[in-house]
Design a protein around this motif. Structure first.
Motif, PDB file in Angstrom:
ATOM      1  N   ARG A  42      95.096  45.504  27.209  1.00 14.33           N
ATOM      2  CA  ARG A  42      94.622  44.959  28.472  1.00 14.33           C
ATOM      3  C   ARG A  42      95.355  43.682  28.810  1.00 14.33           C
ATOM      4  O   ARG A  42      95.832  42.966  27.911  1.00 14.33           O
ATOM      5  N   ASN A  68      94.198  40.660  31.026  1.00 11.41           N
ATOM      6  CA  ASN A  68      93.089  40.119  31.815  1.00 11.41           C
ATOM      7  C   ASN A  68      93.591  39.334  33.038  1.00 11.41           C
ATOM      8  O   ASN A  68      92.938  39.347  34.084  1.00 11.41           O
ATOM      9  N   VAL A  87      94.472  47.574  32.508  1.00  6.97           N
ATOM     10  CA  VAL A  87      94.312  48.154  31.182  1.00  6.97           C
ATOM     11  C   VAL A  87      95.259  49.337  31.086  1.00  6.97           C
ATOM     12  O   VAL A  87      95.514  50.017  32.086  1.00  6.97           O
TER      13      VAL A  87
END
Length: 117
Positions: A71, A73, A78
């Motif tokens: 992932r 962020n 993802v």
């Protein structure tokens, strides 16, 4: 508006590789557990891999050593890197984001992966 949009599916030969992507928007992505599920024709949807907020990962036994979930962020993304693909990996792959404390549970519309020669 909450959205999860998968991409990267397609047709690949056995033994090949694909990388699926899921773009999130409209919610606090970094606070969610994100998972990839898949559903083959006539089968129930199954959990493939999950990644927690700080990067802890889990995989179903059938994909361990072949698939990698990751992932980003900052970019609300993802990924699912899939190697050594097998015909039994053929399915629609769905992205899911869940935050149990708020009972939030979001799904994408899926992307089809077909493994065939």
């Amino acid at each position: 508006q909450v959205q999860l949009v998968e991409s990267g599916g397609g047709l690949v030969q056995p033994g090949g590789s694909l990388t699926l992507s899921c773009a999130a928007s409209g919610f606090g992505f970094g606070m969610y557990v994100v998972s990839w599920f898949r559903q083959a024709p006539g089968e129930q949807r199954e959990l493939v891999a999950s990644i927690k907020e700080f990067g802890t990962t889990t995989y179903t036994d059938s994909v361990k050593g072949r698939f990698t979930i990751s992932r980003d962020n900052g970019n609300k993304m993802v990924y699912l890197q899939m190697n050594s693909l097998k015909p039994e990996d053929t399915a629609v792959y769905y992205c899911n984001a869940k935050r149990p404390i708020t009972k939030s549970d979001y799904w994408g519309k899926g992307t089809l992966v077909t493994v065939s020669s």
